[in-house]
Design a protein around this motif. Structure first.
Motif, short mmCIF file in Angstrom:
data_model
loop_
_atom_site.label_atom_id
_atom_site.label_comp_id
_atom_site.label_asym_id
_atom_site.label_seq_id
_atom_site.Cartn_x
_atom_site.Cartn_y
_atom_site.Cartn_z
N LEU A 183 0.79 -1.19 0.08
CA LEU A 183 0.09 -0.10 0.06
C LEU A 183 0.77 1.22 0.04
N HIS A 201 0.61 8.44 4.23
CA HIS A 201 -0.72 8.03 4.32
C HIS A 201 -0.87 6.78 4.89
N VAL A 202 0.16 6.12 5.47
CA VAL A 202 0.28 4.97 6.19
C VAL A 202 1.28 5.13 7.34
N MET A 241 -8.37 -0.69 2.55
CA MET A 241 -8.41 0.43 3.09
C MET A 241 -9.88 0.69 3.95
N GLU A 242 -10.78 -0.14 3.22
CA GLU A 242 -12.14 -0.02 4.08
C GLU A 242 -12.00 -1.05 5.52
N LYS A 245 -9.73 1.12 7.97
CA LYS A 245 -10.98 1.88 8.88
C LYS A 245 -11.83 1.10 9.64
N ASN A 250 -6.91 3.13 10.72
CA ASN A 250 -6.62 4.13 9.56
C ASN A 250 -5.54 5.09 10.51
#
Length: 320
Positions: A183, A201-202, A241-242, A245, A250
């Motif tokens: 990712l 972002h990670v 990603m879902e 979260k 996240n």
């Protein structure tokens, strides 16, 4: 290193610790209030959050196995960052009489409060960065997939060591530096292509090479560190990603960007599939797990023999 592939229904810097100053608290990477809200929000959606327990349940089972291997009958064990109760699913009365579940998220603590538990359970709202336990008061502390969100990991380990009784044990697991490398690389390449820059972002993870040193600098002895990988396949990057979260995993980095542009996300998904995709069209996500065990010093513990005191050559043993 061992790799396991989980079958499910369907970002990343490394943090290096050169020193572990006693009581240091100025190393701020994560917004802990944001992390608490993310965990609250995830746990409040009960059915969805339960469907994504697969990863945390698997790691919690491995943490519980390590505690069970110690062959002690603990009266009380503290679970730091317990979440909704992943470790408690894998303990028994033969291991302990009581488990104290601690988490910053009240919603997570209460999600499964009505479910059956094999041992007595107490739930407390506790921040892993500020432990409320008295010195020399705990027989054992476990932590499964929580401490990678702690800003001052050396300081947290020092607090754990202080809270343990002499010869008390800490058993932990956290995400390592290679977690979600697929990712991370996909998002970075997409941003470079579409926006001529890279953003975090990670979340940053601790490198496995640092953990043994951190345990020792925190004052823990007889340390053990091992690493394995769990690979989960998803239909695409978006399902991954879902699920992150829904797990409350996240991004909570202080310098994170609030949104990612749609065209950047679409480009990242294409890059992910092209660089890392499986032949069946799914994409893998690698979770590197670092397991650690450390003991509070005690006069009754075995000591390592002096250097040069061995009477048998390792070469002779291997040759035989």
């Amino acid at each position: 290193m061992f790799a396991t592939r989980l079958v499910h229904r369907y970002p990343l810097w490394r943090r290096h610790y050169a020193t572990a100053a006693h009581g240091a608290a100025n190393f701020q990477v994560f917004n802990r209030d944001v992390k608490r809200m993310q965990k609250d929000r995830a746990a409040s959606n009960v059915e969805t959050s339960r469907t994504v327990d697969y990863l945390k349940d698997e790691v919690a089972a491995r943490v519980a196995d390590r505690l069970m291997d110690i062959k002690r009958d603990f009266n009380t064990v503290v679970d730091l960052g317990s979440g909704c109760g992943h470790v408690v699913k894998h303990v028994s009365k033969d291991m302990m009489k009581k488990l104290i579940m601690c988490d910053i998220s009240e919603q997570a603590l209460r999600r499964d409060a009505d479910e059956y538990a094999p041992v007595e359970v107490e739930r407390r709202i506790v921040d892993e960065e500020h432990l409320p336990f008295e010195e020399n008061s705990l027989e054992a502390v476990v932590s499964s997939l929580s401490m990678h969100w702690v800003n001052d990991l050396p300081g947290a380990l020092i607090q754990v060591r202080k809270a343990l009784v002499p010869d008390g044990v800490f058993v932990g697991a956290l995400f390592g530096g290679d977690t979600l490398f697929e990712l991370r690389t996909s998002l970075q390449l997409a941003e470079l292509e579409r926006e001529s820059g890279v953003s975090p972002h990670v979340s940053p993870m601790t490198d496995s090479s640092d953990i043994a040193r951190l345990l020792s600098r925190a004052g823990l002895t007889l340390t053990t560190v091992d690493v394995d990988e769990i690979v989960v396949d998803y239909p695409s990057m978006f399902e991954l990603m879902e699920d992150l979260k829904a797990m409350g995993e996240n991004n909570a980095v202080l310098s994170r960007r609030p949104i990612i542009k749609r065209d950047t996300l679409m480009a990242a998904a294409s890059i992910y599939k092209e660089l890392h995709g499986n032949p069946d069209g799914t994409v893998p996500a690698t979770f590197q797990i670092i397991y650690m065990i450390g003991w509070k010093p005690s006069p009754t513990q075995p000591l390592p023999k002096k250097r040069g005191s061995a009477t048998t050559s390792l070469k002779d043993v291997l040759e035989n």
